[in-house]
Write an enzyme that holds these catalytic residues in place. Sequence first.
Site, mmCIF file in Angstrom:
data_model
loop_
_atom_site.group_PDB
_atom_site.id
_atom_site.type_symbol
_atom_site.label_atom_id
_atom_site.label_comp_id
_atom_site.label_asym_id
_atom_site.label_seq_id
_atom_site.Cartn_x
_atom_site.Cartn_y
_atom_site.Cartn_z
ATOM 1 N N HIS A 162 -1.966 -4.935 8.153
ATOM 2 C CA HIS A 162 -3.126 -5.817 8.205
ATOM 3 C C HIS A 162 -4.427 -5.010 8.384
ATOM 4 C CE1 HIS A 162 -5.888 -8.871 9.963
ATOM 5 N NE2 HIS A 162 -5.407 -9.510 8.920
ATOM 6 N N THR A 165 0.845 -1.192 0.000
ATOM 7 C CA THR A 165 0.000 0.000 0.000
ATOM 8 C C THR A 165 0.880 1.241 0.000
ATOM 9 O OG1 THR A 165 -1.752 -1.137 1.161
ATOM 10 C CG2 THR A 165 -1.604 1.223 1.571
ATOM 11 N N THR A 221 -0.444 1.438 7.018
ATOM 12 C CA THR A 221 -0.376 0.288 6.116
ATOM 13 C C THR A 221 -0.206 -0.978 6.958
ATOM 14 O OG1 THR A 221 0.998 -0.812 4.450
ATOM 15 C CG2 THR A 221 2.102 0.796 5.825
#
Length: 332
Positions: free
Chosen positions: A243, A190, A241
Amino acid sequence: MHSITLWTSLLFLINGYFAMEPIILIHGGAGDIPQNRVKGKLDGVKVAVIAGHKILAQGGSALDAVEAAVLSMEDDENFNAGYGSVLNLRGEVAMEASIMRGEDLNAGAVTLVKDFPHPISIAYKVLTDSPHSFIGGEGAKLFALDKGFTTVPPESLISENAKNALEEFLQHGELGRTEIGMKNEGGVGTVGAVAIDKYGHIAVATSTGGMSGKAVGRIGDTPLIGSGTYADDNIGGVSTTGHGESILKYCLAHSIIKLMENGTDANTATKEAVTGMTNRLKNTAGAITLSKNGDVGIYFSSKRMSWAYIKSNKIFYGIEHNQILEDEYRPS
Ligand code: ASP
């Protein structure tokens, strides 16, 4: 000298004296990034941070700067955003992005975007041109078309790495862990950017393809204001960014902002909140933070996270824990 000219000159001097040093800080994703992806990510964050800083150096806004940095990474297949986004269980790209303006807390976000190369620019349009803050799926497409964005064939956003990552996930994946899709060639991340412009205004942008092998229709943390993105001129800005399900349960970006509001410095707040989330929810994340005074916070509980920032004519960057690399930088 006419008194009006005198006043104008005086105001100009005062403005110049008190103008903030503009700063831009970006990340290219946290995760279990394999060694063979390290160079591409470091090169990519350096290109992106310069793209954002150029706008700040010319007196542009923090909002335009974070959009430019994120756009650069959306076009770069080293990152999990725009072209090169990871794939859902049906083998499709379904992207999400958010952007926030610290001056008035205005925000724009989109999700389940499948056929536009730059979701961050659509999110920006939601911020400026919509009575709403968050638009998803077919509605996001209709909105984007109405605002003049052009579609691309969804397959044109799919990279070989993303296909391999999905294959790998289908064979060995454990649903719910971002890093699973990142252990192989498809290891991407990300992207996010936080900037403060010379007027002291803060903006934050975050964009992602989500996680490899995600369910059709799954929405993560990235487009959620307070989880993936937060900006408040009175406190600072954060992009996260890692989980997604854990970040959104923990409202990670806003947790960092709250700590700073209560007097914790940017670096400690970032570390405390990321560690707190990982201890509580047993998954990893990373975050980048700027305080309203321009102090930088960078922390990740994952194996790696690429990041870069430009401050005082230097580019600082890194991807490993406790690593700070440095290059000279002169804005052209
Ligand atoms: N947070 C993103 C998601 O779960 C993934 C990432 O940051 O790598 O959608």
